[in-house]
Design a protein around this motif. Structure first.
Motif, PDB file in Angstrom:
ATOM      1  N   LEU A  68      11.019   3.725  13.645  1.00 17.55           N
ATOM      2  CA  LEU A  68      10.497   4.959  13.047  1.00 17.55           C
ATOM      3  C   LEU A  68       9.012   5.048  13.352  1.00 17.55           C
ATOM      4  N   GLN A  69       8.584   6.091  14.070  1.00 18.03           N
ATOM      5  CA  GLN A  69       7.152   6.238  14.337  1.00 18.03           C
ATOM      6  C   GLN A  69       6.440   7.032  13.255  1.00 18.03           C
ATOM      7  N   HIS A  70       7.214   7.864  12.502  1.00 18.86           N
ATOM      8  CA  HIS A  70       6.603   8.662  11.439  1.00 18.86           C
ATOM      9  C   HIS A  70       7.714   9.201  10.538  1.00 18.86           C
ATOM     10  N   THR A  71       7.427   9.286   9.239  1.00 23.78           N
ATOM     11  CA  THR A  71       8.427   9.831   8.313  1.00 23.78           C
ATOM     12  C   THR A  71       7.850  10.905   7.398  1.00 23.78           C
ATOM     13  N   SER A  72       6.552  10.908   7.177  1.00 23.10           N
ATOM     14  CA  SER A  72       5.826  11.678   6.177  1.00 23.10           C
ATOM     15  C   SER A  72       5.987  11.024   4.812  1.00 23.10           C
ATOM     16  N   ASN A  73       5.136  11.426   3.887  1.00 22.93           N
ATOM     17  CA  ASN A  73       5.161  10.832   2.548  1.00 22.93           C
ATOM     18  C   ASN A  73       6.156  11.504   1.609  1.00 22.93           C
ATOM     19  N   LEU A  74       7.065  12.291   2.176  1.00 20.02           N
ATOM     20  CA  LEU A  74       8.179  12.818   1.388  1.00 20.02           C
ATOM     21  C   LEU A  74       9.255  11.754   1.172  1.00 20.02           C
ATOM     22  N   TYR A  75       9.162  10.656   1.924  1.00 20.18           N
ATOM     23  CA  TYR A  75      10.188   9.617   1.866  1.00 20.18           C
ATOM     24  C   TYR A  75       9.538   8.248   1.682  1.00 20.18           C
ATOM     25  N   TYR A  76      10.302   7.299   1.182  1.00 19.45           N
ATOM     26  CA  TYR A  76       9.870   5.909   1.126  1.00 19.45           C
ATOM     27  C   TYR A  76       9.994   5.299   2.514  1.00 19.45           C
ATOM     28  N   CYS A  77       9.110   4.348   2.817  1.00 18.47           N
ATOM     29  CA  CYS A  77       9.182   3.655   4.101  1.00 18.47           C
ATOM     30  C   CYS A  77       8.619   2.245   3.924  1.00 18.47           C
ATOM     31  N   GLU A  78       9.286   1.267   4.477  1.00 14.96           N
ATOM     32  CA  GLU A  78       8.970  -0.139   4.213  1.00 14.96           C
ATOM     33  C   GLU A  78       7.549  -0.563   4.597  1.00 14.96           C
ATOM     34  N   PRO A  79       7.040  -0.282   5.816  1.00 17.02           N
ATOM     35  CA  PRO A  79       5.706  -0.801   6.162  1.00 17.02           C
ATOM     36  C   PRO A  79       4.616  -0.369   5.189  1.00 17.02           C
ATOM     37  N   CYS A  80       4.662   0.871   4.731  1.00 16.59           N
ATOM     38  CA  CYS A  80       3.675   1.378   3.774  1.00 16.59           C
ATOM     39  C   CYS A  80       3.719   0.565   2.481  1.00 16.59           C
ATOM     40  N   ALA A  81       4.898   0.370   1.959  1.00 12.01           N
ATOM     41  CA  ALA A  81       5.044  -0.364   0.697  1.00 12.01           C
ATOM     42  C   ALA A  81       4.649  -1.830   0.858  1.00 12.01           C
ATOM     43  N   ARG A  82       5.050  -2.449   1.981  1.00  8.76           N
ATOM     44  CA  ARG A  82       4.718  -3.858   2.220  1.00  8.76           C
ATOM     45  C   ARG A  82       3.217  -4.066   2.357  1.00  8.76           C
ATOM     46  N   LEU A  83       2.552  -3.162   3.065  1.00 19.08           N
ATOM     47  CA  LEU A  83       1.106  -3.295   3.233  1.00 19.08           C
ATOM     48  C   LEU A  83       0.389  -3.115   1.900  1.00 19.08           C
ATOM     49  N   ALA A  84       0.812  -2.137   1.114  1.00 16.21           N
ATOM     50  CA  ALA A  84       0.204  -1.943  -0.210  1.00 16.21           C
ATOM     51  C   ALA A  84       0.373  -3.193  -1.067  1.00 16.21           C
ATOM     52  N   GLU A  85       1.552  -3.784  -1.021  1.00 13.01           N
ATOM     53  CA  GLU A  85       1.797  -5.027  -1.765  1.00 13.01           C
ATOM     54  C   GLU A  85       0.839  -6.124  -1.323  1.00 13.01           C
ATOM     55  N   MET A  86       0.673  -6.289  -0.005  1.00 18.43           N
ATOM     56  CA  MET A  86      -0.210  -7.331   0.518  1.00 18.43           C
ATOM     57  C   MET A  86      -1.645  -7.121   0.056  1.00 18.43           C
ATOM     58  N   LEU A  87      -2.132  -5.888   0.143  1.00 13.78           N
ATOM     59  CA  LEU A  87      -3.514  -5.611  -0.252  1.00 13.78           C
ATOM     60  C   LEU A  87      -3.734  -5.868  -1.735  1.00 13.78           C
ATOM     61  N   CYS A  88      -2.780  -5.461  -2.551  1.00 15.07           N
ATOM     62  CA  CYS A  88      -2.921  -5.669  -3.995  1.00 15.07           C
ATOM     63  C   CYS A  88      -2.818  -7.142  -4.367  1.00 15.07           C
ATOM     64  N   GLU A  89      -1.900  -7.855  -3.754  1.00 17.91           N
ATOM     65  CA  GLU A  89      -1.744  -9.275  -4.091  1.00 17.91           C
ATOM     66  C   GLU A  89      -2.935 -10.099  -3.631  1.00 17.91           C
ATOM     67  N   ARG A  90      -3.546  -9.709  -2.500  1.00 14.02           N
ATOM     68  CA  ARG A  90      -4.689 -10.470  -1.986  1.00 14.02           C
ATOM     69  C   ARG A  90      -5.980 -10.172  -2.750  1.00 14.02           C
ATOM     70  N   THR A  91      -6.014  -9.051  -3.483  1.00 18.27           N
ATOM     71  CA  THR A  91      -7.264  -8.639  -4.139  1.00 18.27           C
ATOM     72  C   THR A  91      -7.169  -8.531  -5.651  1.00 18.27           C
ATOM     73  N   GLY A  92      -5.957  -8.538  -6.198  1.00 19.30           N
ATOM     74  CA  GLY A  92      -5.797  -8.348  -7.635  1.00 19.30           C
ATOM     75  C   GLY A  92      -5.898  -6.897  -8.060  1.00 19.30           C
TER      76      GLY A  92
END
Length: 393
Positions: A68-92
């Motif tokens: 998937l090269q693009h989905t828009s933010n109308l849908y859930y997509c794994e890379p977006c969620a995984r990256l957000a998780e990484m940033l939050c876990e690494r920074t609190g």
């Protein structure tokens, strides 16, 4: 027409480009259209965290491109969620809003702070304090946030709601708080475009204390300083503070456009559905590249950044033709006795690419640059700086 002629004819004339056409690269080596080799110490202005054509990064990006090269933010997509998780876990931190650039990340930070101010302080508490010599982006709002008049003069009137305190002067910050209805204090821990100048530790701690005392948000602009550049994952970590919001971009994507506004507990729920958005924000390919970058910035990598930084500082401080060396980690500014543009030009002629920040040579090498390449490049830079000044210069 060659590439230079095509560019000059068809691309908007907003860049004073170096007379160089780059065509391919690997790691910290890049080649021009005549086959000449250069050691790159600029990384696309702190973007190519692991240099050119990094194998792990390419694999992560191309794997995502094939699904998937693009989905828009109308849908859930794994890379977006995984990256957000990484940033939050690494920074609190608690939540992330994704965009496409540092300016957009800072726009979101400003909007969030103003909304928070209205909700929590009321009565027009929407002013953001920034610092002299800061740089926060090229949009009208982030230009207004930038504490340098040179960036304002061509685009007046500037949007309202920003006041400028003097960097490293805590009394100036106090005055801004006293004289304005403020919601936040926003700053870069190392002022990049302002001359690669780290803020003083006690000044940053003083900002933290004033923000707590006056119920203000602390916003750290980590667009250039973030993602391992200063020897910690984010520069604010060198100052033992935890901001309410930080923005980042540049090195996060490793070469693809991405911005992130990372929100702490006090502001995690300020923005609701429809209050902000971005068509390409959280793009799966950009997020896949960023996941590759962040996953590799571990303690070993950060230790190597600090080690290389110490080598550069010890090699350049006191060297002939060098007035001063400033910065942090692999974000370094060098004040030279010779004209800075001449130094940059002569380095380029000798196969080393460096860039500029105000009156300084700026170094932003890849985090994983090979030590021998770095040593070779620094020796060339020292030789250029030590060259006797010609009368015509």
């Amino acid at each position: 027409m060659n590439i230079k002629e095509l560019d000059q004819k068809y691309v908007a004339n907003t860049y004073a480009r170096f007379p160089l056409t780059l065509v391919k690269g690997k790691g910290s080596i890049v080649y021009d259209d005549e086959g000449k080799e250069y050691i790159d110490l600029g990384t696309g202005i702190a973007v190519n965290s692991f240099g050119f054509a990094d194998d792990e990064w390419i694999e992560a990006v191309t794997d995502q491109l094939s699904t998937l090269q693009h989905t828009s933010n109308l849908y859930y997509c794994e890379p977006c969620a995984r990256l957000a998780e990484m940033l939050c876990e690494r920074t609190g931190m608690k939540k992330v809003f994704f965009s496409n650039s540092g300016a957009e990340a800072n726009e979101c930070a400003i909007k969030t702070a103003r909304k928070w101010g209205e909700i929590n302080k009321g009565d027009g508490h929407t002013t953001v304090i920034t610092l002299t010599d800061s740089f926060h982006g090229r949009t009208l709002a982030t230009l207004a946030a930038t504490g340098q008049e040179v960036f304002h003069k061509d685009f007046l009137p500037m949007p309202q709601g920003f006041v400028y305190a003097t960097a490293n002067d805590i009394e100036s910050v106090k005055s801004c708080i006293k004289e304005n209805k403020c919601c936040a204090i926003m700053f870069e821990c190392v002022q990049g475009e302002g001359g690669v100048k780290p803020l003083e530790y006690e000044f940053v701690k003083g900002i933290e204390a004033l923000a707590k005392e006056n119920d203000l948000l602390v916003i750290c602009d980590e667009v250039q300083t973030g993602n391992g550049r200063t020897g910690e994952l984010y520069a604010y970590m060198n100052y033992d503070i935890k901001p309410d919001i930080f923005s980042t971009a540049k090195g996060l994507g490793g070469g693809l456009p991405i911005g992130a506004t990372v929100l702490g507990e006090r502001v995690e729920s300020v923005l609701g559905a429809g209050m902000h958005g971005s068509t390409f924000g959280g793009n799966p390919v950009s997020c896949a590249g960023a996941i590759s970058v962040i996953s590799r910035i571990d303690e070993k990598m950060l230790a190597s950044v600090k080690e290389k930084s110490e080598y550069i500082f010890s090699s350049l401080c006191g060297a002939k033709g060098i007035k001063s060396v400033s910065g942090m980690g692999l974000m370094i500014g060098i004040e030279t006795e010779r004209d800075v543009s001449t130094v940059i030009s002569e380095c380029r002629e000798r196969g080393v690419l460096v860039i500029k920040a105000k009156n300084k040579v700026r170094l932003l090498p890849a985090l994983n640059i090979e030590k021998e390449l770095l040593k070779k490049a620094i020796e060339i830079l020292k030789e250029v700086c030590a060259t006797e000044q010609k009368e015509t210069e």
